[in-house]
Design a protein around this motif. Sequence first.
Motif, PDB file in Angstrom:
ATOM      1  N   THR A  27      53.621  37.356  28.096  1.00 48.24           N
ATOM      2  CA  THR A  27      53.191  37.185  29.481  1.00 48.24           C
ATOM      3  C   THR A  27      53.539  38.461  30.237  1.00 48.24           C
ATOM      4  OG1 THR A  27      53.624  34.814  29.393  1.00 48.24           O
ATOM      5  CG2 THR A  27      53.436  35.796  31.576  1.00 48.24           C
ATOM      6  N   ILE A  28      52.594  38.943  31.020  1.00 47.56           N
ATOM      7  CA  ILE A  28      52.802  40.142  31.838  1.00 47.56           C
ATOM      8  C   ILE A  28      52.429  39.785  33.272  1.00 47.56           C
ATOM      9  CG2 ILE A  28      52.067  42.516  32.268  1.00 47.56           C
ATOM     10  CD1 ILE A  28      51.234  42.618  29.289  1.00 47.56           C
ATOM     11  N   ARG A  29      53.283  40.176  34.200  1.00 42.18           N
ATOM     12  CA  ARG A  29      53.008  39.952  35.629  1.00 42.18           C
ATOM     13  C   ARG A  29      53.005  41.295  36.335  1.00 42.18           C
ATOM     14  NH1 ARG A  29      56.546  36.282  33.784  1.00 42.18           N
ATOM     15  NH2 ARG A  29      55.983  34.081  33.991  1.00 42.18           N
ATOM     16  N   GLY A  30      52.190  41.382  37.359  1.00 43.32           N
ATOM     17  CA  GLY A  30      52.183  42.613  38.147  1.00 43.32           C
ATOM     18  C   GLY A  30      51.113  42.569  39.211  1.00 43.32           C
ATOM     19  N   LYS A  31      51.060  43.635  39.952  1.00 41.36           N
ATOM     20  CA  LYS A  31      50.074  43.773  41.009  1.00 41.36           C
ATOM     21  C   LYS A  31      48.894  44.557  40.455  1.00 41.36           C
ATOM     22  CE  LYS A  31      50.476  46.424  44.914  1.00 41.36           C
ATOM     23  NZ  LYS A  31      51.134  46.877  46.138  1.00 41.36           N
ATOM     24  N   PRO A  68      34.281  45.959  33.921  1.00 43.43           N
ATOM     25  CA  PRO A  68      35.354  46.281  34.874  1.00 43.43           C
ATOM     26  C   PRO A  68      36.678  45.628  34.488  1.00 43.43           C
ATOM     27  CG  PRO A  68      33.738  44.803  35.858  1.00 43.43           C
ATOM     28  CD  PRO A  68      33.204  45.192  34.518  1.00 43.43           C
ATOM     29  N   THR A  69      37.750  46.330  34.763  1.00 47.87           N
ATOM     30  CA  THR A  69      39.069  45.817  34.409  1.00 47.87           C
ATOM     31  C   THR A  69      39.991  45.799  35.623  1.00 47.87           C
ATOM     32  OG1 THR A  69      39.878  48.016  33.797  1.00 47.87           O
ATOM     33  CG2 THR A  69      38.945  46.657  32.030  1.00 47.87           C
ATOM     34  N   ALA A  70      40.965  44.917  35.561  1.00 48.76           N
ATOM     35  CA  ALA A  70      42.054  44.879  36.538  1.00 48.76           C
ATOM     36  C   ALA A  70      43.211  45.638  35.902  1.00 48.76           C
ATOM     37  CB  ALA A  70      42.451  43.435  36.828  1.00 48.76           C
ATOM     38  N   ASN A  71      43.557  46.767  36.472  1.00 45.26           N
ATOM     39  CA  ASN A  71      44.692  47.555  35.989  1.00 45.26           C
ATOM     40  C   ASN A  71      45.959  46.987  36.609  1.00 45.26           C
ATOM     41  OD1 ASN A  71      43.552  50.190  34.552  1.00 45.26           O
ATOM     42  ND2 ASN A  71      42.165  49.579  36.193  1.00 45.26           N
ATOM     43  N   VAL A  72      46.973  46.797  35.777  1.00 42.58           N
ATOM     44  CA  VAL A  72      48.186  46.126  36.229  1.00 42.58           C
ATOM     45  C   VAL A  72      49.341  47.118  36.327  1.00 42.58           C
ATOM     46  CG1 VAL A  72      49.813  44.249  35.732  1.00 42.58           C
ATOM     47  CG2 VAL A  72      47.389  44.002  35.134  1.00 42.58           C
ATOM     48  N   ILE A 122      45.227  34.320  38.781  1.00 40.15           N
ATOM     49  CA  ILE A 122      45.297  34.940  40.093  1.00 40.15           C
ATOM     50  C   ILE A 122      45.328  33.806  41.100  1.00 40.15           C
ATOM     51  CG2 ILE A 122      44.148  36.466  41.731  1.00 40.15           C
ATOM     52  CD1 ILE A 122      42.650  37.304  38.897  1.00 40.15           C
ATOM     53  N   ALA A 123      46.386  33.769  41.888  1.00 35.68           N
ATOM     54  CA  ALA A 123      46.612  32.643  42.816  1.00 35.68           C
ATOM     55  C   ALA A 123      46.594  31.365  41.990  1.00 35.68           C
ATOM     56  CB  ALA A 123      45.586  32.648  43.936  1.00 35.68           C
ATOM     57  N   ALA A 124      45.725  30.433  42.293  1.00 40.00           N
ATOM     58  CA  ALA A 124      45.709  29.160  41.559  1.00 40.00           C
ATOM     59  C   ALA A 124      44.591  29.096  40.532  1.00 40.00           C
ATOM     60  CB  ALA A 124      45.569  28.004  42.546  1.00 40.00           C
ATOM     61  N   TYR A 158      42.189  44.273  43.964  1.00 40.43           N
ATOM     62  CA  TYR A 158      43.197  45.260  44.325  1.00 40.43           C
ATOM     63  C   TYR A 158      44.273  44.662  45.224  1.00 40.43           C
ATOM     64  CZ  TYR A 158      40.030  48.782  42.464  1.00 40.43           C
ATOM     65  OH  TYR A 158      39.221  49.515  41.646  1.00 40.43           O
ATOM     66  N   GLY A 159      45.522  44.901  44.851  1.00 39.83           N
ATOM     67  CA  GLY A 159      46.658  44.455  45.635  1.00 39.83           C
ATOM     68  C   GLY A 159      47.122  43.032  45.354  1.00 39.83           C
TER      69      GLY A 159
END
Length: 129
Positions: free
Chosen positions: A7-11, A25-29, A52-54, A86-87
Amino acid sequence: MRKVLYTIRGKVIRGMNYGKYLGFPTANVDRRDYARKGIPIPLGIYAGLAKIAAKTYSAGIVIGPLDTKGLPKLEAHLLDFSDNLYGQRIELFLLEFLRPFHIFTDEETLKKQISKDVRKIRSILFKAY
């Protein structure tokens, strides 16, 4: 339910938009949580989930390559998702290792491999849930 390998968490942070350019497209963490925990995740491509959120989405997750600090790039292609992240905080659940990380010499071969990976991820996650 399938066992979570890591499991990895981040913004979600800005990347170079190369995945978007390729059509994936990717979400960079952000890697601070990863670096703090010292998680020894093998470099490669994983089938997984992104929360992401719920909401939870099927995802292809890329760990690698290593940068000059010795840390891997962490990014996820959320299947059937197109909003801006983003964010936002993201939690990645790596469920199954697909293949080792590989640098491709041309974009067409890379796009074909990503398409194969996405089909395999859909197959794996469809069976799991």
